[in-house]
Structure formats: structure tokens, C-alpha cells
Motif scaffolding. Structure first.
Motif, mmCIF file in Angstrom:
data_model
loop_
_atom_site.group_PDB
_atom_site.id
_atom_site.type_symbol
_atom_site.label_atom_id
_atom_site.label_comp_id
_atom_site.label_asym_id
_atom_site.label_seq_id
_atom_site.Cartn_x
_atom_site.Cartn_y
_atom_site.Cartn_z
ATOM 1 N N GLN A 188 29.060 -1.265 24.517
ATOM 2 C CA GLN A 188 29.478 0.049 24.977
ATOM 3 C C GLN A 188 29.116 1.080 23.914
ATOM 4 O OE1 GLN A 188 30.724 1.350 27.813
ATOM 5 N NE2 GLN A 188 30.424 -0.685 28.740
ATOM 6 N N GLN A 189 28.782 2.266 24.362
ATOM 7 C CA GLN A 189 28.483 3.368 23.462
ATOM 8 C C GLN A 189 29.075 4.642 24.031
ATOM 9 O OE1 GLN A 189 24.552 4.814 23.755
ATOM 10 N NE2 GLN A 189 25.283 6.774 22.956
ATOM 11 N N SER A 190 29.707 5.443 23.173
ATOM 12 C CA SER A 190 30.255 6.725 23.600
ATOM 13 C C SER A 190 30.035 7.741 22.491
ATOM 14 C CB SER A 190 31.753 6.616 23.908
ATOM 15 O OG SER A 190 31.982 5.704 24.958
ATOM 16 N N GLU A 191 30.081 9.015 22.859
ATOM 17 C CA GLU A 191 29.915 10.088 21.879
ATOM 18 C C GLU A 191 31.187 10.918 21.828
ATOM 19 O OE1 GLU A 191 26.449 12.414 22.464
ATOM 20 O OE2 GLU A 191 25.108 10.692 22.619
ATOM 21 N N ALA A 192 31.605 11.246 20.598
ATOM 22 C CA ALA A 192 32.783 12.084 20.378
ATOM 23 C C ALA A 192 32.332 13.459 19.923
ATOM 24 C CB ALA A 192 33.699 11.463 19.338
ATOM 25 N N ALA A 193 32.917 14.504 20.508
ATOM 26 C CA ALA A 193 32.511 15.870 20.193
ATOM 27 C C ALA A 193 32.922 16.290 18.790
ATOM 28 C CB ALA A 193 33.106 16.827 21.219
ATOM 29 N N GLY A 194 33.836 15.566 18.181
ATOM 30 C CA GLY A 194 34.278 15.883 16.832
ATOM 31 C C GLY A 194 35.170 14.776 16.307
ATOM 32 N N LYS A 195 35.555 14.900 15.050
ATOM 33 C CA LYS A 195 36.360 13.868 14.395
ATOM 34 C C LYS A 195 37.665 13.605 15.133
ATOM 35 C CE LYS A 195 38.131 12.939 9.715
ATOM 36 N NZ LYS A 195 38.158 13.475 8.329
ATOM 37 N N GLU A 196 38.270 14.687 15.631
ATOM 38 C CA GLU A 196 39.574 14.550 16.281
ATOM 39 C C GLU A 196 39.472 13.870 17.644
ATOM 40 O OE1 GLU A 196 37.661 18.238 17.692
ATOM 41 O OE2 GLU A 196 37.959 17.300 15.730
ATOM 42 N N LYS A 197 38.257 13.702 18.151
ATOM 43 C CA LYS A 197 38.070 13.068 19.459
ATOM 44 C C LYS A 197 37.664 11.592 19.354
ATOM 45 C CE LYS A 197 38.838 16.761 21.942
ATOM 46 N NZ LYS A 197 40.018 16.845 22.847
ATOM 47 N N VAL A 198 37.489 11.089 18.140
ATOM 48 C CA VAL A 198 36.979 9.725 17.964
ATOM 49 C C VAL A 198 37.909 8.690 18.583
ATOM 50 C CG1 VAL A 198 36.498 7.932 16.239
ATOM 51 C CG2 VAL A 198 35.525 10.212 15.963
ATOM 52 N N LEU A 199 39.222 8.819 18.364
ATOM 53 C CA LEU A 199 40.156 7.831 18.901
ATOM 54 C C LEU A 199 40.129 7.818 20.428
ATOM 55 C CD1 LEU A 199 43.325 8.048 16.614
ATOM 56 C CD2 LEU A 199 41.544 6.306 16.639
ATOM 57 N N ASP A 200 40.056 9.008 21.041
ATOM 58 C CA ASP A 200 40.002 9.069 22.504
ATOM 59 C C ASP A 200 38.766 8.341 23.032
ATOM 60 O OD1 ASP A 200 42.303 10.563 22.503
ATOM 61 O OD2 ASP A 200 41.264 12.479 22.607
ATOM 62 N N VAL A 201 37.641 8.604 22.385
ATOM 63 C CA VAL A 201 36.376 8.009 22.822
ATOM 64 C C VAL A 201 36.394 6.494 22.612
ATOM 65 C CG1 VAL A 201 33.929 7.838 22.183
ATOM 66 C CG2 VAL A 201 34.961 10.070 22.596
ATOM 67 N N LEU A 202 36.956 6.053 21.494
ATOM 68 C CA LEU A 202 37.030 4.624 21.215
ATOM 69 C C LEU A 202 37.883 3.924 22.269
ATOM 70 C CD1 LEU A 202 36.490 2.157 19.452
ATOM 71 C CD2 LEU A 202 38.458 2.830 18.030
ATOM 72 N N GLY A 203 38.982 4.530 22.661
ATOM 73 C CA GLY A 203 39.842 3.937 23.682
ATOM 74 C C GLY A 203 39.125 3.780 25.013
ATOM 75 N N VAL A 204 38.352 4.798 25.386
ATOM 76 C CA VAL A 204 37.594 4.720 26.641
ATOM 77 C C VAL A 204 36.548 3.615 26.554
ATOM 78 C CG1 VAL A 204 35.974 5.963 28.125
ATOM 79 C CG2 VAL A 204 37.990 7.141 27.215
ATOM 80 N N ALA A 205 35.828 3.554 25.424
ATOM 81 C CA ALA A 205 34.804 2.516 25.248
ATOM 82 C C ALA A 205 35.427 1.127 25.294
ATOM 83 C CB ALA A 205 34.071 2.725 23.927
ATOM 84 N N ALA A 206 36.605 0.976 24.697
ATOM 85 C CA ALA A 206 37.285 -0.326 24.698
ATOM 86 C C ALA A 206 37.653 -0.737 26.116
ATOM 87 C CB ALA A 206 38.531 -0.265 23.816
ATOM 88 N N GLY A 207 38.116 0.222 26.925
ATOM 89 C CA GLY A 207 38.450 -0.084 28.312
ATOM 90 C C GLY A 207 37.239 -0.562 29.099
ATOM 91 N N LYS A 208 36.113 0.103 28.895
ATOM 92 C CA LYS A 208 34.894 -0.312 29.588
ATOM 93 C C LYS A 208 34.419 -1.685 29.104
ATOM 94 C CE LYS A 208 33.254 4.413 30.435
ATOM 95 N NZ LYS A 208 32.236 5.428 30.091
ATOM 96 N N LEU A 209 34.593 -1.942 27.811
ATOM 97 C CA LEU A 209 34.193 -3.246 27.272
ATOM 98 C C LEU A 209 35.041 -4.358 27.877
ATOM 99 C CD1 LEU A 209 32.210 -4.319 24.984
ATOM 100 C CD2 LEU A 209 34.277 -4.567 23.600
ATOM 101 N N ARG A 210 36.343 -4.103 28.048
ATOM 102 C CA ARG A 210 37.218 -5.101 28.659
ATOM 103 C C ARG A 210 36.716 -5.490 30.048
ATOM 104 N NH1 ARG A 210 42.927 -2.151 28.295
ATOM 105 N NH2 ARG A 210 43.443 -3.729 29.871
ATOM 106 N N GLU A 211 36.343 -4.493 30.827
ATOM 107 C CA GLU A 211 35.863 -4.775 32.176
ATOM 108 C C GLU A 211 34.548 -5.543 32.128
ATOM 109 O OE1 GLU A 211 34.827 -2.384 36.331
ATOM 110 O OE2 GLU A 211 35.462 -1.272 34.549
#
Length: 841
Positions: free
Chosen positions: A338-361
């Protein structure tokens, strides 16, 4: 839960270390070496901070040949003040090119080969690593120390961030340069300048990397090998993130965030930190080794896991790319990406959570559970990367020591006071260290904030709260039962449910759940310890020995609770050689030795050797106090006090209970003190404490349904009111075989059964009394070295006498007197037994 020697036992404590050496010392002639060393030593001896600390006995001096280490205690600022003064003083001696390093960390006070005072541990080792990074004149400070100093205004302008440097064993340390206009060396250390140059090529290519990193990851997604989904039996190892940002806040942090996100899944089975640590130990690697992909693959294979998941974070302009790879650790095949892009440092955790969800599936989990168990990371943990980093570092330290976790979890809470999981982790560390009062405070706060946690973490927090704060054991059990239904492969849930079944006397159920926990995680030492206890309680001593041997074979047999439980098995079998081996193992080990001293005290008292028992208790208490473990010391005092009361030394028992309460007033100490006063015929004090316990813990199952009935029935026994005692003790029936955590002795107390036996004696109901005492003796595996064990035999003799069965009474008195053949002759209960026996003859 997933939760002791003489006064000279080493205990872990915080030290503030100043390490120094003379640069190029070995190139000097011998006379020059001696001269500069003499000047340095004289300058140090005249240093105001050195003089102060030495006069207060807060300093240990360690010569190192070309310098020295000054180990300060008590004052975190002491080494920095000392270093600045030394730097000023040595302006007059330019021939002495001194460099200094400062670090704060845990150490043990030990004696060297010449019996001189010394220290050992990571605190002093890292101070030397910090110093080694400097040149002449430098005063380098570790981040751990800089963070503390920065809290004081005077240091803020003097600390200059140097970033990270690699030291011995490829360990990375974050350094600060301490200098002012007249002290220190403001130049960047040469070691760090060289390291920066070696990165120039990478930095020069950053634009290229930024452009292609997305394309590379994207190409791998398009053309990588076909993913092979995991199945329900597979386990997964998490690797550390490859942090290409240069921002240390992402180190450790993203791996922990990914772990929390993936652990929401009832499908994925992430290998626990405990098992990772045990595997690293088998690999002869330190427990805090960075889990790079090669290390993760090795751990994965050794742990018989299917895959490892590695992460990457890289800058792309002002954005960040986050990538996740799931790799088959045996074949190297790519299972999912999975790969995702975060618009800034404060968005990294949000993006990581989404990527983790997709990886689970992608790994095979159903979309329904991915969506059901998908709390956003910022809500499941904290929106603060710095707080999450501190929390992550604490969890890494938990692979080694609960004591070392405390500053990290506290720092996480300082950075985010609403960080529920950090409170839970801090509470668990305190609980494992015997500080139950502090643990309850943190568990309460975690429960109040549990809306800020993942589904699985809410189960953890609720369990801690119901079990260790309100004491609602049945609610805690229900919580664990729901937990194992939602996450049937969660070893923690099965293990803790087994522990609660054991605490409430349901040992068959305890064995079943604990065996399942061990099947899921065969490296969890606490589960082996609990299983030894449950097998012993069921009188299945061969099984208890077998599970202990399995723990040793797995390399997890050095848990102090495991060993002291096996010490209890050896006691039951009369295997004094094994008991001595276990005692020898505990010698000199912090916490372990005091636990064994207390256990040895119990076994001595079991045979009536009270003077010997008192000495072992004294040493256990002294050891706990030496480590500033007041709650634990009070427990050992009260364990001895209850014993004195049961053996008829009422005045000594009352004094000991009062002393314990003066030392520590908490849930456990109040219960044990109330019991002591009740058994020592101080009904006023006992009733006063009982009333307070009822008011303070109105929902605590074992307080309301076990301890208060025991205490109040004991008061009635003291007043010779057997009928009232039987009425009061009746609610304790469902928990009569319980082994409550409050009880500190080696063995469960089974007090409800014993109290009923005594009440029947008061009522001259010999047959019924004999039935109760016989029941106690049939549960010797539960009692082990509890003082009620020998007293049950004496009670049985008295019951036979009441029935008029002289032969059985004489035989049973003789058995008791044989058991106590080496007992202290002035022990009141022994004196009485001899008189009673004589009357039968």
C-alpha cells in the motif's frame, strides 16, 4: 496480570552521569600524562558541584585511566553545572584538552572487584558513548538529559541541537551541544561533520528521489508479485519504518502506530513485543535492537510466522509518501503493498491508518471487519507525534524492564494529557513494580479517556479498571469473555481471563484459558507462572513441573513469579534441594530476591520456626524499602503480622500492623491490617478498617464478598459467637477457594473454610468442624506454605476431640507436633496444642 535480600541488594535508580576524558592522552609522554591527570583531578576536587554532591553522599567517582566518570544522584542539573565550571576552570590549562558527555539513565549501585563503590547499567554506558562523539572542549548532552534541562529556563539558550549520531553497536543517539560564550565548544563535532558529508550525495539527489519515489512504489504496486493472502493461523512480525525524512519524531513512532492500527483487526495476528524480545534474546541481540527488514525476516522465521510488514516514509516536497510492504519471510514474495501520500506532517497518522486498513483487506480480511474495527489512529492513540514517540519508546523499554518505561509513558502523558493508552501502560508498569496505588490512579484516568482508544485497547482498559480499580471481578471476567469472542486469537485476553479464574478459585477454567493463551503465544512468561499456580492448586504437581520445564526450554523461565511459584511446588514435594537452587538463583537480583525472602519466611513459619521466619521477613522488608517500594514493604510486614496473630502472638501482630499502616495506606494494606486486628482480638480497630473498606470499595467483589465477611466473622470468633460468625461468612462461599491478589503469602489463604471450621469448634460441632478442616488439608496445593495449613491440622485434632474420637485426635495432634518438631517452643499455639494433647493421654 501481563504483573524481592539484604539491605545491600542492588536496585535500579536514576543517575546523572558526567563522563570525561583527555583527548590525545595516549600520545603524551608518561610524565606529561601524570601531570595533566593530576591537574584535572585537582580541578575536579575543587569543583563546587563535586564538593556539594560528595558532602551529601550523592556522588560516586570512577577513574577511567585518561579521565573519570562522575555519577550524581538526586539532582538532574548537577553534571551540567559541574561540566560548565570545569570548562571555565580549565581555561588556565590549555594543555588539558578535555571532552565531556552527559546522560541521565538507570543504573545499579554495585561493588567492584576491590569492593569499591561502582555502578553498572545503561545510564553510564550511554554517557561514555555521548562523550565519544565530541572533540576537545565539547560538552555533549544526550536528548534524555536535554529534555529535562530544557524544563529549567537557565539552560534553554545553552543547549544546541546536533541531531542524531551513530555510536557503538550501530546505536543512534540524539545529541545536544552545551555551550555559552565562555564555556564549551560551539563547533560541530568532527564525527558529526564527517557523517554529514557522507550524506551529501544523498541530499544532493533528494530532488531526484522525491520525483521517483512515488513512481518506484507505484511500479512495484503494478508489477510486483501476485499477493498471497494470509490465513487465520498465520502470524505477522512488524519491522521498524525506514525513515528517510531525517525527522526523528517518526523513529519508533510509526511502527507503534501501525501496530495499533493493525491490532484492531480480529483477522491479523501480530507477534507481540514480548515474543519479539524473547526471539531477539535467542538471536543474542539486545532487546531494543532496531527491527530492520533483515532482522524482521530473521525474527519472523524463528517465530514460525508467515510474513513481516515493513514501512517507509519519505519526503516529496512538502508532502510525505507512506508505503507498506507485507513480505513472505521464507520466500521473499511480496504479499501485499500500500502507498499513500500525506499533505503534511500532521496528516501522516491519518494516512497511515487508511493504508493499514487497505493492507488488512489485501491480506485477506473481510471488508466488514475492516470497516467495523477501524478507529482512526488519532482517535485510537493521540494526534501528537511526539507523545506517540515517547509512548513507543516506553513500549520498547518494556521488553527489558518496567522501571525503565516510566519516564517515557509520563512524557507521553505530559505531551497529550488525553492519551488513554499511555495512562494504561503507565498503570501496568506501576502495577508490575508493586505500586498498586499509583497504578489504580492511572487505570482510572485511562478508563475515563477510553473513548480515545481502539476497540481492542478499550477491552484492555476496561479490564484493568474493573479488576484493579473498582474490583468488580465478575465484570472484568465478562469483559474478557466478550474480548475473546471478538478477538479469539488474542493471547492476552485468554491469559488474563485465566488469571482471573485462578484469582477467584476456578482453577480448572484457569488451566483451560491459560493453555490457550500459551498455544497462541508460547513465549509469555506470566502465563507459565499462572499455569504452575493453577496446576499446584489442583494438586497436579507433575503437570506443574512439566510446564515449568517447558518455560525453561523456551527461554522464559527466569520470570521471578514463575520461579517463586515453582519454589512453592518444590516445597509441597519436600524438595529442599530445588528450593535452595531457586533461592540461589534469586540472590542479588532486584525484586526477585525480596520475593524469595518473603517466600522463605512463609516456609519457615509453616514449620513453626518463627524466629527464622521473622529474620527472612525483615530482610524482605529491608530490601523493599531500599528500593523505595513502600507498598511492597508494607505487604511483607502485614504478611508477617497475620502469621503472628494466627500463632497467638497478638501484641506483636498488632504492633506490626500499625507499623505497616504508618508506612503505606492502600487497598491491600487496609485489608490485611483489618484481618490482623480481627485475628489479634482488636475488634475496634478491625471494625473501623472494615467500615472504611466498605465505604471506599463498595463495588469491589472480593472486598465485599470475601474479605469483609472474613474480617467480621473473625471478630465474632474472637467473641466466641460461632453462630453469628457462620451467618457473616456465608456470602464468601462462592469464593472460598480464591487466591486473591491482595494476599502476599506463598499460597492461597482459603480463609472462609478455616473460619467456618473455627466457628464450628466454638459451637462444639465436632463433625462439621472436622469436615471444614479436612477440606483445607485436601487443598494443600492451594494452601502451600500458608500458615492456615498447619493450623488446619491442629483444628482437625480439636474437632476429633470434640467428637470424642480419642484415637483420631491423638494421631492428628501427633501429626501436628511432628510437623512442628523444630518449632520455637514458646509459640503460644504450640504451647496450647501440647497441653491439649497431654490431656488426651
Amino acid at each position: 496480570m501481563d504483573a524481592h535480600i539484604s539491605g545491600h541488594t542492588p536496585s535500579l535508580e536514576m543517575a546523572y552521569v558526567l563522563f570525561m576524558d583527555i583527548v590525545a592522552y595516549s600520545t603524551l609522554h608518561t610524565d606529561q600524562q601524570q601531570n595533566v591527570l593530576n591537574i584535572l583531578q585537582e580541578t575536579v576536587r575543587n569543583n563546587a558541584e563535586f564538593v556539594r554532591a560528595q558532602s551529601e553522599d550523592q556522588l560516586i567517582r570512577l577513574p577511567t585511566g585518561d579521565g573519570m566518570a562522575l555519577v550524581f544522584f538526586g539532582d538532574p542539573q548537577a553534571p551540567a553545572r559541574c561540566a560548565l565550571e570545569l570548562s571555565r576552570s580549565l581555561h588556565e590549562h590549555p594543555e588539558i584538552m578535555l571532552r565531556m558527555g552527559i546522560h541521565s539513565g538507570p543504573v545499579y549501585r554495585v561493588a567492584d572487584i576491590n569492593t569499591n563503590r561502582n555502578v553498572a547499567g545503561g545510564g553510564i554506558n550511554l554517557a561514555q558513548r555521548v562523550m565519544d562523539c565530541g572533540d576537545a572542549g565539547h560538552i555533549l548532552v544526550s536528548k534524555a538529559t536535554a529534555d529535562v534541562l530544557a524544563e529549567v529556563k537557565e539552560w534553554g539558550g545553552r543547549l544546541h541541537d546536533l541531531g542524531e549520531a551513530e555510536v557503538k553497536h550501530k546505536q543512534r543517539v540524539h545529541l545536544f551541544n552545551l555551550w555559552s560564550e565562555e564555556t564549551g565548544n560551539r563547533e560541530r563535532p568532527s564525527k558529526l561533520r564527517l557523517a554529514r558529508k557522507s550524506r551529501i550525495k544523498t541530499i544532493a539527489a533528494a530532488v531526484f528521489t522525491a520525483v521517483v519515489v512515488t513512481a518506484v512504489i507505484g511500479a512495484r504496486l503494478l508489477y510486483g508479485p501476485k499477493a498471497h493472502a494470509l490465513n487465520a493461523a498465520d502470524t505477522v512480525v512488524l519491522a521498524d519504518f525506514d525513515n528517510k525524512t531525517g525527522d526523528a519524531v517518526f523513529d519508533d513512532t510509526l511502527r507503534q502506530a501501525l501496530s495499533i492500527s493493525l491490532r484492531q483487526s480480529p483477522f491479523l495476528n501480530i507477534v507481540s513485543e514480548e515474543k519479539v524480545g524473547a526471539t531477539l534474546k535467542l538471536m543474542t541481540r539486545p532487546a531494543d535492537t532496531r527491527i530492520t527488514p533483515p532482522v524482521a525476516r530473521d525474527v519472523c522465521q524463528r517465530a514460525n510466522s508467515k510474513a513481516y510488514i515493513a514501512g517507509l516514509i519519505a519526503p516529496v516536497g512538502s508532502q510525505y509518501v507512506v508505503g507498506l510492504d507485507a513480505v513472505n519471510c521464507r520466500t521473499g514474495e511480496m504479499l501485499a503493498q500500500q502507498q499513500s501520500e500525506a499533505a503534511g506532517k500532521e496528516k501522516v497518522l491519518d494516512v497511515l491508518g487508511v493504508a493499514a486498513g487497505k493492507l488488512r483487506e489485501e491480506l485477506g480480511e473481510s471488508l466488514s471487519t475492516v470497516e467495523k474495527f477501524a478507529t482512526p489512529l488519532a482517535d485510537a492513540t493521540t494526534p501528537s507525534l511526539d507523545a506517540l514517540k515517547a509512548y513507543s519508546q516506553g513500549l520498547i523499554k518494556s521488553r527489558q524492564s518496567d522501571a525503565e518505561t516510566l519516564p517515557f509513558f509520563k512524557r507521553a502523558i505530559e505531551l497529550d494529557p488525553s492519551f488513554a493508552s499511555a495512562y494504561e501502560a503507565l498503570g501496568t508498569s506501576f502495577y508490575n513494580l508493586g505500586e498498586s496505588g499509583a497504578a489504580r490512579d492511572d487505570f482510572t484516568k485511562a478508563f475515563q479517556l477510553s473513548g480515545r482508544a481502539s476497540e481492542r485497547e478499550r477491552f484492555v482498559i476496561a479490564a484493568r479498571y474493573y479488576q484493579l480499580v473498582t474490583g468488580e471481578i465478575e465484570k472484568a471476567i465478562e469483559n474478557f469473555q466478550i474480548w475473546v469472542q471478538a478477538y479469539p486469537r488474542d493471547a492476552r485476553a485468554h491469559g488474563n481471563l485465566g488469571g482471573l479464574y485462578g484469582a477467584t478459585g476456578r482453577f480448572e477454567s484457569a488451566v483451560g484459558e491459560t493453555l490457550e493463551a500459551l498455544r497462541l503465544n508460547p513465549d509469555a512468561g506470566a502465563n507459565y507462572a499462572n499455569l504452575v499456580l493453577s496446576y499446584a492448586a489442583l494438586n497436579r504437581l507433575d503437570d506443574a513441573k512439566g510446564i515449568y520445564n517447558k518455560a525453561v526450554a523456551r527461554g522464559v523461565g527466569d520470570d521471578p513469579l514463575m520461579r517463586v511459584n515453582f519454589f512453592g511446588v518444590a516445597f509441597l514435594e519436600g524438595d529442599t534441594a530445588e528450593m535452595e537452587r531457586q533461592m540461589a538463583w534469586s540472590a542479588g537480583k532486584p525484586q526477585a530476591e525480596e520475593i524469595f525472602l518473603a517466600a522463605k519466611s512463609d516456609t519457615e513459619a509453616y514449620y513453626g520456626r518463627l524466629r527464622s521466619a521473622r529474620e527472612y521477613s525483615r530482610r524482605a522488608i529491608e530490601s523493599a524499602l531500599h528500593g523505595d517500594e513502600k507498598e511492597t514493604a508494607a505487604q511483607w510486614m502485614l504478611s508477617a503480622a497475620v502469621r503472628e496473630a494466627e500463632f497467638g502472638n497478638s501484641e506483636r501482630a498488632r504492633r506490626a500492623a500499625a507499623s505497616a499502616l504508618a508506612l503505606s495506606v492502600n487497598h491491600d494494606s487496609e485489608i490485611l491490617a483489618a484481618l490482623t486486628f480481627a485475628r489479634a482480638n482488636d475488634s475496634a480497630q478491625a471494625e473501623k478498617l472494615a467500615n472504611k473498606l466498605m465505604a471506599d470499595y463498595p463495588r469491589d467483589t472480593l472486598v465485599i464478598s470475601y474479605w469483609l465477611p472474613v474480617v467480621r466473622a473473625a471478630i465474632q470468633i474472637g467473641s466466641k459467637n460461632g453462630a453469628r460468625a457462620l451467618e457473616i461468612i456465608e456470602p464468601a462461599g462462592p469464593y472460598e477457594l480464591a487466591n486473591p491478589d491482595t494476599w502476599p503469602g506463598l499460597g492461597g489463604p482459603l480463609y472462609p473454610v478455616y473460619i467456618r471450621g473455627e466457628a464450628r469448634l466454638v459451637l462444639h460441632q465436632g463433625r462439621e468442624a472436622a469436615g471444614e478442616f479436612q477440606k483445607l488439608l485436601e487443598h494443600r496445593g492451594s494452601l502451600r506454605a500458608c500458615p492456615l495449613g498447619p493450623l488446619a491440622r491442629l483444628g482437625l485434632a480439636r474437632a476429633y476431640a470434640l467428637q470424642g474420637d480419642r484415637a483420631k485426635a491423638q494421631t492428628t495432634y501427633r501429626e501436628f507436633l511432628t510437623l512442628w518438631k523444630d518449632a520455637d517452643v514458646d509459640t503460644p499455639v504450640l504451647v496450647g496444642a501440647k497441653v491439649e494433647n497431654a490431656k488426651l493421654h
